[in-house]
Structures are given as C-alpha cells and as structure tokens.
Design a protein around this motif. Sequence first.
Motif, short mmCIF file in Angstrom:
data_model
loop_
_atom_site.label_atom_id
_atom_site.label_comp_id
_atom_site.label_asym_id
_atom_site.label_seq_id
_atom_site.Cartn_x
_atom_site.Cartn_y
_atom_site.Cartn_z
N SER A 32 44.17 36.66 36.45
CA SER A 32 43.02 37.24 37.15
C SER A 32 41.73 36.98 36.39
O SER A 32 40.68 36.68 36.98
CB SER A 32 43.23 38.74 37.37
N LEU A 35 40.79 33.27 36.82
CA LEU A 35 40.25 33.01 38.15
C LEU A 35 38.82 33.56 38.27
O LEU A 35 37.94 32.92 38.84
CB LEU A 35 41.14 33.62 39.22
N ALA A 36 38.62 34.77 37.73
CA ALA A 36 37.28 35.36 37.79
C ALA A 36 36.27 34.51 37.04
O ALA A 36 35.12 34.33 37.48
CB ALA A 36 37.31 36.78 37.22
N TRP A 255 39.96 36.41 43.23
CA TRP A 255 39.25 35.99 42.03
C TRP A 255 38.01 36.83 41.74
O TRP A 255 37.26 36.53 40.82
CB TRP A 255 38.86 34.52 42.12
#
Length: 477
Positions: A32, A35-36, A255
Amino acid sequence: MDRAAELFRAPGSALSSHPAASPSSHPAASLSSRLAASALATEGEVMSNDAFHAWFEERQRKHALRVTRITFDELQGWNFDSATGNLRHDSGRFFSVEGIRVRSDYGLVREWCQPIIHQPEIGILGIAVREIDGVLHCLMQAKPEPGNVNAVQLSPTVQATKSNYTRVHGGSAVPYLDCFIDPDPLRVMADVLQSEQGSWFLRKRNRNMVVEVGPEVEAGEDFCWLTLGQLGALLRHPNLVNMDARTVLSCFPDWRAGSGTAAGAGLHSDTEIRSWVTGRRAGHEITIEPLPLRETEGWHRSEKAISHESGRFFSIVAVDVSSHRREVPAWSQPLLEPHGLAVAALLVKRIRGVPHALFSARVEPGFLDVVELGPTVQCTPESYAHLPSEDRPRYLDAVLDRRPEQTLFDAVLSEEGGRFHHAQSRYLIIEVDEDFPTATPEDFRWVTLCQINELLKYSHHLNVQARTLVVGMRTLL
C-alpha cells in the motif's frame, strides 16, 4: 487541499506527511505504501510528462490506421449464416453477432430483442509493474484499435483475446505475454475476471491482471513506464487512456495514501452491502433467449448496417482496416456503433464524515450473474429525450443540472476500440449538497470506497463503467 482532495481524503490521513513519499529508503515498505508513493509521483522517474506526450504523438503518427466503412458483402472472412442470419468469422473464433430476446423486471422496457456480440473466450488484460529508482511504474502500450476515434490510445501491457494470443489470425506474437501466463503467485498484485459492457456483450469476461516484474523486463518501442500518478493525470485527457487500461487500474489495490476506513464507518456495514447485492441478484428476474439475428424484431439489415427502426441505440457496421504496425497488417470486421454520447456519472458525498458514492444495482442482459453495481446514472440521455420526466433514469436530472463547482471529475473517454466504433462516454463524479437525500430506492446504495475496493477483489461485482469511475475517484488525492 482542493475540494475533491478533501472529499476523498480518508479520515485521519495526512498526504503531505505520508511515509511512502520516499520508498527507496524503505526497502521493506508495504504494498500500500509503495502504491501510494507511485500515485504521488506525478512527474515520473523514467519518462517526464513532456517526454511522454512527445513520445505518444510520435506513436500516433507511426500507428495511423486506415479505417473504411464497407458493405457486409465486402467483409473478408465473415459471413451471415444461411439458417440464422448470425454474423460469424469463418474460423469459428474471435466473436459473432447474434440475436437475443430479453425479458426482465428491471427498467422501463420489460421485453425487447437486440443484436449482441458473443465472444465466449476469456482474454488477458495485464499490466506489468516494476520498481524503478524506488518507485513503482506501470508498463503501458500505445495501441491502435480500429474503433478508436483517434486510432491510438494508451493500453495495458497486454491486451489480447485468446484468439489473438493463440495467433488464430496468423499474426505476430503478443509482446510480454509470458509475464501473465502462469506467473509466480508471489508477484501477482491482482488477478480477477471482470465483465465488459453487459448491454452489448453476451457474458463477455477478461482476466484482469497486475504482475510485478524484475529489471529484466524493459520497455519496447511502443511501450513506456509510467507511475500511477502520471496515469491518474492522463485519465483526465479525452480519449487517451483506453477502457482496458482503466479496468485493470481499478483492480489494483487502492493506492490512495491512508486509504483505510475504520470498520463500521460506512452508512451500511460490509455485510449489509454484500447482502444487498445478493438480494438484488436473487430478486431481479431476467431471461435471455437466443434468437436468430434475422428474427430480431425492430432491427433491419441494409447493405452497410443493422439498425433499429427507431434510429436509436446502436448499429452493427462493417469496416476495412489496414496498418503496418499491428500483428496483422490488414483485415476487415464488424463493429458495434453506438448512437449518441453516453453518460456515466457517480454522485458522491460525505456521510458521517466518510466519503460515500451512490451505486446502482444494474441488470444488463449480458451479465453473467444478473446484477452488477453500476454508476448512479448510466445512459445515453438523448435516448430518453422523447419521454416524460417520470420515465427518465433516476437521478439523471441531478447530473444534468449540476453546478460547475460540484463537478470533481469530467472526461470523455472511449469504450473498447476493438469491437465498438467511436463509442465514447462522458464520465462524471459529482459532489451533491449536504441535504441530498441519504435514503435511497431499493436499487441504489451509498457505498464507501473501502467497501468498493473489497468488492473489486472478486469477479462480477462492478460493471466496466463503474470501474472507470473508481479509478477516477482514486485520482482525487
């Protein structure tokens, strides 16, 4: 922080101080966080935004297609079956255009006949993801399609039907296919079967995949590495990111930085939402009866088109295509040509401080499981212009009468260019006023983004238009 960012920021999150901003310093960062960080990298590490647009314009010039409308008699390798009138390829592969009779308890019209595209094989839509300079990038392709209004659009790494990648057409091999055939399970970020347009395809499904690859995978001439942040910005450009890329992007884990929502924060619990979907599937009735294409009432075939007598809905047409850059340099095929610009709109608001979106439980004849969640409004407005207001789609007036400051996302995007001719939809995300009713009719529910992200892990819960709007919501950082 602008209005859209404030609406979709998860409670308690702080984008400016998110620890994933420098993932290279956190080699063990969670997916996570990675993706962020990619979503926040709006300029890219491999290709700048200016370099991308220059590259893409060059691809458009090199991949120019010559698409000519022809008569059905001029189709090469396609013929109308003498017994049924169904339009099929001589190989028995690819797809066919057949007739169906539909009876349903959903919508204004409860029984009708129509042509529909039947393509029972499952294709692969896959995006390869690779970490470059500490940031995840997606391998995207500049791909020409005969039905695109601008020929070339940005597509997934692999976009291929089974007939294509098994080379029934005798063409060249599909690049990067080996990344998605029997991948290492530990490298798979998403792998789920999803539907396509249920009004135009009969039970059509594709395998939507996201697979992480290593440094041995490099971008070929027609491919480029882009971050999620760059793709999010490109989504607002008309007819640039194609439908197949958008559906795969929706299947990524969410994301948005700090995207988790506390259990019980939604207007309805997760169990209530799942029970509502199941109840709608069990409660709605629809029967699909195969019908010879020649017997579809209200539809008439001319030399160049199969069209409805009202002039509405869509037509089936034939085209001749030539390209020196495709797997096959020249071919002809049927395409479905919609009449009018469709609208797919999602109404959103904060409820109890949590972002919610108003989804509808839609019944479409091509769905495998009766109901999938769709946008609040999904229609071609001009098809309803002749009807009184009470017979128009629910919430359509809220969409058409929106104020400029309510519009958080607005882009005209193309639908599938390999089967549809110049099919475009205007995708809208609209923030409604605080006093907009929270109570809904039985076929609508306010759903949190966290709940939608959970449903996207499983097949046949969100239709293809809703999946585009989910990607749009994720760009509202």
